[in-house]
Design an enzyme around this catalytic site. Structure first.
Site, PDB file in Angstrom:
ATOM      1  N   ASP A 170      10.340  95.603 -33.597  1.00  0.00           N
ATOM      2  CA  ASP A 170      11.005  94.307 -33.365  1.00  0.00           C
ATOM      3  C   ASP A 170      11.138  93.447 -34.621  1.00  0.00           C
ATOM      4  O   ASP A 170      12.116  92.739 -34.758  1.00  0.00           O
ATOM      5  CB  ASP A 170      10.237  93.529 -32.288  1.00  0.00           C
ATOM      6  CG  ASP A 170      11.064  92.402 -31.660  1.00  0.00           C
ATOM      7  OD1 ASP A 170      12.203  92.664 -31.228  1.00  0.00           O
ATOM      8  OD2 ASP A 170      10.578  91.258 -31.610  1.00  0.00           O
ATOM      9  N   GLY A 185      17.714 109.601 -27.550  1.00  0.00           N
ATOM     10  CA  GLY A 185      17.311 110.611 -28.532  1.00  0.00           C
ATOM     11  C   GLY A 185      18.485 111.111 -29.372  1.00  0.00           C
ATOM     12  O   GLY A 185      18.342 111.420 -30.562  1.00  0.00           O
ATOM     13  N   ASP A 186      19.653 111.161 -28.749  1.00  0.00           N
ATOM     14  CA  ASP A 186      20.810 111.681 -29.470  1.00  0.00           C
ATOM     15  C   ASP A 186      21.278 110.751 -30.590  1.00  0.00           C
ATOM     16  O   ASP A 186      22.108 111.140 -31.417  1.00  0.00           O
ATOM     17  CB  ASP A 186      21.950 111.984 -28.485  1.00  0.00           C
ATOM     18  CG  ASP A 186      21.625 113.199 -27.637  1.00  0.00           C
ATOM     19  OD1 ASP A 186      21.236 114.234 -28.237  1.00  0.00           O
ATOM     20  OD2 ASP A 186      21.712 113.118 -26.400  1.00  0.00           O
ATOM     21  N   HIS A 192      14.709  90.561 -37.746  1.00  0.00           N
ATOM     22  CA  HIS A 192      14.568  91.057 -36.370  1.00  0.00           C
ATOM     23  C   HIS A 192      14.929  92.540 -36.373  1.00  0.00           C
ATOM     24  O   HIS A 192      15.998  92.924 -35.906  1.00  0.00           O
ATOM     25  CB  HIS A 192      15.518  90.244 -35.472  1.00  0.00           C
ATOM     26  CG  HIS A 192      15.318  90.473 -34.001  1.00  0.00           C
ATOM     27  ND1 HIS A 192      16.311  90.192 -33.087  1.00  0.00           N
ATOM     28  CD2 HIS A 192      14.273  90.919 -33.279  1.00  0.00           C
ATOM     29  CE1 HIS A 192      15.870  90.460 -31.864  1.00  0.00           C
ATOM     30  NE2 HIS A 192      14.646  90.900 -31.955  1.00  0.00           N
ATOM     31  N   LYS A 216       8.234  85.607 -32.297  1.00  0.00           N
ATOM     32  CA  LYS A 216       9.505  85.087 -32.795  1.00  0.00           C
ATOM     33  C   LYS A 216       9.321  83.752 -33.524  1.00  0.00           C
ATOM     34  O   LYS A 216       9.970  83.486 -34.537  1.00  0.00           O
ATOM     35  CB  LYS A 216      10.511  84.940 -31.650  1.00  0.00           C
ATOM     36  CG  LYS A 216      10.902  86.288 -31.007  1.00  0.00           C
ATOM     37  CD  LYS A 216      11.349  87.235 -32.048  1.00  0.00           C
ATOM     38  CE  LYS A 216      11.984  88.555 -31.633  1.00  0.00           C
ATOM     39  NZ  LYS A 216      12.082  89.060 -30.341  1.00  0.00           N
ATOM     40  N   ASN A 219      14.471  91.223 -17.331  1.00  0.00           N
ATOM     41  CA  ASN A 219      13.733  91.006 -18.585  1.00  0.00           C
ATOM     42  C   ASN A 219      12.226  91.180 -18.376  1.00  0.00           C
ATOM     43  O   ASN A 219      11.425  90.600 -19.096  1.00  0.00           O
ATOM     44  CB  ASN A 219      14.036  89.619 -19.162  1.00  0.00           C
ATOM     45  CG  ASN A 219      13.507  89.450 -20.585  1.00  0.00           C
ATOM     46  OD1 ASN A 219      13.601  90.375 -21.404  1.00  0.00           O
ATOM     47  ND2 ASN A 219      12.940  88.286 -20.894  1.00  0.00           N
ATOM     48  N   LYS A 245      16.246  98.362 -29.913  1.00  0.00           N
ATOM     49  CA  LYS A 245      15.330  98.552 -31.048  1.00  0.00           C
ATOM     50  C   LYS A 245      14.119  99.399 -30.657  1.00  0.00           C
ATOM     51  O   LYS A 245      13.790 100.369 -31.337  1.00  0.00           O
ATOM     52  CB  LYS A 245      14.856  97.200 -31.613  1.00  0.00           C
ATOM     53  CG  LYS A 245      15.946  96.441 -32.368  1.00  0.00           C
ATOM     54  CD  LYS A 245      15.444  95.132 -32.960  1.00  0.00           C
ATOM     55  CE  LYS A 245      14.916  94.179 -31.908  1.00  0.00           C
ATOM     56  NZ  LYS A 245      15.897  93.791 -30.869  1.00  0.00           N
ATOM     57  N   THR A 246      13.450  99.028 -29.559  1.00  0.00           N
ATOM     58  CA  THR A 246      12.250  99.778 -29.171  1.00  0.00           C
ATOM     59  C   THR A 246      12.619 101.240 -28.930  1.00  0.00           C
ATOM     60  O   THR A 246      11.894 102.152 -29.341  1.00  0.00           O
ATOM     61  CB  THR A 246      11.619  99.160 -27.905  1.00  0.00           C
ATOM     62  OG1 THR A 246      11.327  97.797 -28.190  1.00  0.00           O
ATOM     63  CG2 THR A 246      10.338  99.879 -27.509  1.00  0.00           C
ATOM     64  N   ARG A 279      13.353  83.880 -22.993  1.00  0.00           N
ATOM     65  CA  ARG A 279      13.438  82.837 -24.017  1.00  0.00           C
ATOM     66  C   ARG A 279      14.478  81.805 -23.594  1.00  0.00           C
ATOM     67  O   ARG A 279      15.446  82.111 -22.910  1.00  0.00           O
ATOM     68  CB  ARG A 279      13.832  83.436 -25.370  1.00  0.00           C
ATOM     69  CG  ARG A 279      12.705  84.202 -26.056  1.00  0.00           C
ATOM     70  CD  ARG A 279      13.126  84.727 -27.415  1.00  0.00           C
ATOM     71  NE  ARG A 279      14.133  85.748 -27.301  1.00  0.00           N
ATOM     72  CZ  ARG A 279      15.439  85.561 -27.457  1.00  0.00           C
ATOM     73  NH1 ARG A 279      15.928  84.373 -27.782  1.00  0.00           N
ATOM     74  NH2 ARG A 279      16.275  86.562 -27.306  1.00  0.00           N
ATOM     75  N   SER A 337      18.508  91.157 -29.078  1.00  0.00           N
ATOM     76  CA  SER A 337      17.513  91.368 -28.034  1.00  0.00           C
ATOM     77  C   SER A 337      18.049  92.281 -26.934  1.00  0.00           C
ATOM     78  O   SER A 337      19.192  92.125 -26.496  1.00  0.00           O
ATOM     79  CB  SER A 337      17.117  90.028 -27.427  1.00  0.00           C
ATOM     80  OG  SER A 337      16.594  89.201 -28.439  1.00  0.00           O
ATOM     81  N   ALA A 338      17.196  93.197 -26.511  1.00  0.00           N
ATOM     82  CA  ALA A 338      17.527  94.150 -25.453  1.00  0.00           C
ATOM     83  C   ALA A 338      18.765  94.992 -25.778  1.00  0.00           C
ATOM     84  O   ALA A 338      19.580  95.297 -24.922  1.00  0.00           O
ATOM     85  CB  ALA A 338      17.676  93.449 -24.091  1.00  0.00           C
TER      86      ALA A 338
HETATM   87  P1  GTP Z   1      13.972  93.243 -27.538  1.00  0.00           P
HETATM   88  O1  GTP Z   1      12.567  93.625 -27.222  1.00  0.00           O
HETATM   89  O2  GTP Z   1      14.525  92.230 -26.602  1.00  0.00           O
HETATM   90  O3  GTP Z   1      14.160  92.817 -28.951  1.00  0.00           O
HETATM   91  O4  GTP Z   1      14.885  94.532 -27.204  1.00  0.00           O
HETATM   92  P2  GTP Z   1      15.166  95.916 -27.956  1.00  0.00           P
HETATM   93  O5  GTP Z   1      16.229  95.730 -28.978  1.00  0.00           O
HETATM   94  O6  GTP Z   1      13.891  96.527 -28.405  1.00  0.00           O
HETATM   95  O7  GTP Z   1      15.817  96.798 -26.798  1.00  0.00           O
HETATM   96  P3  GTP Z   1      15.249  98.056 -25.983  1.00  0.00           P
HETATM   97  O8  GTP Z   1      15.017  99.249 -26.862  1.00  0.00           O
HETATM   98  O9  GTP Z   1      14.120  97.610 -25.160  1.00  0.00           O
HETATM   99  O10 GTP Z   1      16.491  98.401 -25.051  1.00  0.00           O
HETATM  100  C1  GTP Z   1      17.034  97.486 -24.153  1.00  0.00           C
HETATM  101  C2  GTP Z   1      17.899  98.164 -23.135  1.00  0.00           C
HETATM  102  O11 GTP Z   1      18.917  98.942 -23.786  1.00  0.00           O
HETATM  103  C3  GTP Z   1      17.139  99.120 -22.227  1.00  0.00           C
HETATM  104  O12 GTP Z   1      17.577  98.937 -20.906  1.00  0.00           O
HETATM  105  C4  GTP Z   1      17.527 100.485 -22.733  1.00  0.00           C
HETATM  106  O13 GTP Z   1      17.480 101.443 -21.726  1.00  0.00           O
HETATM  107  C5  GTP Z   1      18.930 100.264 -23.276  1.00  0.00           C
HETATM  108  N1  GTP Z   1      19.219 101.203 -24.402  1.00  0.00           N
HETATM  109  C6  GTP Z   1      18.444 101.403 -25.496  1.00  0.00           C
HETATM  110  N2  GTP Z   1      18.980 102.351 -26.305  1.00  0.00           N
HETATM  111  C7  GTP Z   1      20.119 102.750 -25.706  1.00  0.00           C
HETATM  112  C8  GTP Z   1      21.124 103.713 -26.056  1.00  0.00           C
HETATM  113  O14 GTP Z   1      21.076 104.384 -27.074  1.00  0.00           O
HETATM  114  N3  GTP Z   1      22.168 103.829 -25.179  1.00  0.00           N
HETATM  115  C9  GTP Z   1      22.250 103.093 -24.034  1.00  0.00           C
HETATM  116  N4  GTP Z   1      23.302 103.285 -23.251  1.00  0.00           N
HETATM  117  N5  GTP Z   1      21.313 102.181 -23.672  1.00  0.00           N
HETATM  118  C10 GTP Z   1      20.271 102.014 -24.495  1.00  0.00           C
HETATM  119  C1  SPV Z   2      13.596  89.411 -27.863  1.00  0.00           C
HETATM  120  O1  SPV Z   2      14.082  88.673 -26.989  1.00  0.00           O
HETATM  121  O2  SPV Z   2      14.223  89.730 -28.896  1.00  0.00           O
HETATM  122  C2  SPV Z   2      12.241  89.985 -27.695  1.00  0.00           C
HETATM  123  C3  SPV Z   2      11.417  89.456 -26.626  1.00  0.00           C
HETATM  124  O3  SPV Z   2      11.804  90.805 -28.473  1.00  0.00           O
HETATM  125  S1  SPV Z   2      10.801  87.898 -27.018  1.00  0.00           S
HETATM  126  O4  SPV Z   2       9.436  88.041 -27.500  1.00  0.00           O
HETATM  127  O5  SPV Z   2      10.827  87.155 -25.759  1.00  0.00           O
HETATM  128  O6  SPV Z   2      11.602  87.266 -28.020  1.00  0.00           O
HETATM  129 MN    MN Z   3      13.313  91.234 -30.092  1.00  0.00          MN
END
Ligand code: GTP
Ligand code: SPV
Ligand code: MN
Length: 591
Positions: A281, A500-501, A230, A210, A372, A256-257, A73, A252-253
């Site tokens: 998301d 998971g924890d 979000h 978004k 990304n 959440k997933t 983005r 973001s990242a």
């Molecule tokens: P968007 O799709 O951008 O909105 O991201 P998101 O919030 O869904 O993040 P996502 O679950 O994809 O995780 C992003 C990164 O964070 C990945 O590299 C994961 O491995 C890391 N991550 C997720 N959960 C944890 C956690 O509990 N601990 C750690 N250390 N890293 C995590």
């Molecule tokens: C984010 O950046 O929060 C995402 C990916 O979920 S995007 O669809 O590019 O916004």
């Molecule tokens: Mn997102």
């Protein structure tokens, strides 16, 4: 118009105008049928826009590589074009609507020459649901069509549900030349219109996500008395079958997933705990007839971060990508025509191309997949998809959780004293930036409610809307928490095992919602007693370690309070008095 799939006058008029503007060679009405999508996938493969992957190992899956200058983005080129500049607020870029339309139309004029206009009808939320909202996206990208077919409920049934109404969101996307200097993602809340030019990257061009479901929908929610957030939505099922639903907003990242699909630690699995994913998301939340807050996921798929996704970290996400998925900017394994990314496993392919399409030597220290890089996967593939996934009203929310990436300062978890304090906790979310947007990575910035890039109006008004929602919810309001999975030790390693924890923390949250455990009242809110977070079965993690990440360091929080005050200063008169009062309480508590 020939072959039109609708007689809706507002739809036909708008499309005719856009045909005249963009001058496509061909117009294709997307009906959502399997045959038509297959035809487009085949065409995408013939032009090199898509690669068909190994049908045995990854049936129905494709690889797409974006332009190297177009991988995330672009917040600096994202605009809210409200009538008044003030309505966009200090956290958004603003452009006057007339000026924006005229500039965008100049860019879009003739942009489809030699190309096809695809007309995509889609629904955010189940088609026909009273809470669903409809959109039409015009695009010249096959990648967009087949991605929207995964991410939304897409097809001609949307026209039937829409009828002759003009209540639908207009979306125009033109790839143009993927010129960064002319890349714009513009939103016109007063016209329910989105225009995106010169990009092919997901968040900039899958306009249902978004752009619509957050930036436009946050405006609609404010007017109509609901919330577009979000947030992931998950259900935790206890051994007795009872399910508690939680919505969580992380930038973001920031996980959440991963949280939405978590697999309980063995100890919990043995007892019978399960986690169900409703969304990963975006959450649309309304007050239900019972007075509680109900959340539904308007999307139909996951656009997830690939690197780090493995059978160990998030098997449910990985399994979701094993059929009918699209991978963007990952490694192409040329030996067996599959994909790979960093931390998928310990065996990077020897004969492979990187995300730029170059021959890649996995031993040269360079990354094969873009940080990304993402997968687009149908929600129905997810082994832990909630049975409520398609339920129109969604699920009742017991807890709202905010969080971010903070190496220090924020403890593993804390609870707000009440709703307004919870709004304060959300408003002060700060997180290290990630690769999900262009720009520096790892810089701490304020990202209120994880909505900084996605709130389609003045953030001060948005906070006020939150406070008003709390008034309406009264004692039925969800409890509000903040988590931080990302505290690091002196060597920079994450202290909390995460993934998971994290269920161990959710368990405490649920216990708090049910009034089952007491807590420590600190300057920032309620922090767990170390005894109340179950650390049984964790390796190399003892009570002292837990205590170290539950700690609230007053000196760091005093710095934090100063940072909040400075941030709040941007909002002037629009800062709700309730939040100013919460900041004063924090400062007093820290004395
Ligand atoms: P968007 O799709 O951008 O909105 O991201 P998101 O919030 O869904 O993040 P996502 O679950 O994809 O995780 C992003 C990164 O964070 C990945 O590299 C994961 O491995 C890391 N991550 C997720 N959960 C944890 C956690 O509990 N601990 C750690 N250390 N890293 C995590
Ligand atoms: C984010 O950046 O929060 C995402 C990916 O979920 S995007 O669809 O590019 O916004
Ligand atoms: Mn997102």
């Amino acid at each position: 118009m020939t072959n039109a799939l609708t007689t809706n006058p507002s739809v036909l008029k708008w499309i005719e105008e856009k045909i005249e503007l963009t001058q496509p060679d061909r117009v294709m009405w997307i009906d959502g049928s399997h045959e038509q999508l297959e035809e487009l996938r085949a065409e995408g493969c013939s032009t090199g826009e898509l690669f068909k992957l190994n049908e045995e190992k990854l049936p129905g899956c494709y690889l797409h590589l974006s332009a190297v200058n177009d991988v995330a983005r672009v917040e600096g080129r994202t605009f809210i074009c409200s009538e008044k500049e003030e309505d966009a607020g200090p956290t958004n870029h603003w452009m006057a609507p007339d000026e924006a339309y005229s500039m965008l139309y100049d860019i879009a004029r003739g942009a489809y020459k030699g190309r096809t206009m695809y007309i995509i009808p889609y629904s955010m939320g189940p088609v026909g649901s009273p809470f669903a909202k409809y959109g039409i996206e015009l695009t010249d990208s096959i990648y967009v069509v087949i991605s929207m077919a995964i991410m939304t409920r897409m097809g001609k049934e949307v026209y039937e549900a829409l009828g002759n109404s003009d209540d639908w969101v207009r979306g125009l996307h033109c790839k143009c030349d993927i010129d960064e200097e002319k890349r714009y993602i513009c939103h016109f809340p007063q016209d329910n219109t989105i225009i995106s030019v010169n990009s092919g990257y997901g968040g900039n061009v899958l306009l249902g996500k978004k752009c619509f479901a957050l930036r436009i929908a946050s405006n609609l929610g404010r007017q109509e008395g609901w919330m577009a957030e979000h947030m992931l939505i998950l259900g935790v099922e206890k051994p007795n079958g009872e399910i508690t639903y939680i919505a969580a907003a992380f930038p973001s990242a920031c996980g959440k997933t991963n949280l939405a699909m978590l697999i309980p630690p063995e100890l919990y699995r043995e007892k019978g705990y399960k986690v169900w994913c409703v969304g990963d998301d975006i959450a649309w939340m309304r007050i239900g007839e019972d007075g509680r807050l109900w959340a539904c996921n308007p999307e139909n798929g996951f656009f997830g971060v690939a690197p780090g996704t493995s059978m160990k970290s998030n098997p449910n996400a990985l399994i979701s990508t094993q059929k009918n998925a699209i991978f963007t900017n990952v490694v192409h394994n040329l030996d067996d025509n599959t994909v790979w990314w960093e931390s998928m496993d310990k065996n990077p392919p020897k004969n492979a191309k990187n995300w730029k399409g170059e021959i890649w030597d996995c031993t040269d220290g360079s990354k094969g997949a873009h940080p990304n890089s993402r997968f687009t996967a149908p929600a129905q593939n997810c082994p832990c998809l909630s049975s409520e996934f398609n339920s129109p009203a969604g699920v009742p929310i017991s807890a709202i959780v905010f969080g971010g990436r903070r190496a220090k300062t924020a403890p593993l978890v804390y609870q707000s004293r009440d709703w307004n304090h919870g709004v304060f906790v959300g408003s002060i979310v700060a997180s290290e930036t990630t690769a999900a947007a262009t720009g520096a990575v790892g810089v701490v910035r304020r990202d209120p409610m994880a909505m900084l890039p996605f709130c389609g109006y003045h953030m001060g008004d948005y906070w006020k809307h939150w406070i008003n929602m709390g008034k309406k919810l009264g004692d039925k309001a969800p409890k509000i928490f903040n988590v931080n999975w990302f505290r690091t030790d002196d060597e920079g390693h994450f202290v909390w095992p995460g993934f998971g924890d994290n269920l161990r923390v959710l368990e405490w949250i649920i216990n708090r919602c049910e009034g089952k455990v007491s807590a420590n009242e600190t300057a920032i809110g309620y922090v767990p007693n170390a005894d109340d977070i179950n650390i049984d079965g964790l390796e190399d993690f003892d009570r002292a370690t837990l205590e170290s990440i539950l700690e609230v360091d007053k000196a760091l929080w005093a710095e934090e309070a100063a940072g909040i005050e400075e941030f709040y200063g941007k909002f002037g008169e629009k800062l709700p008095a309730e939040l100013k009062a919460e900041l004063d309480i924090l400062k007093a508590n820290l004395k």
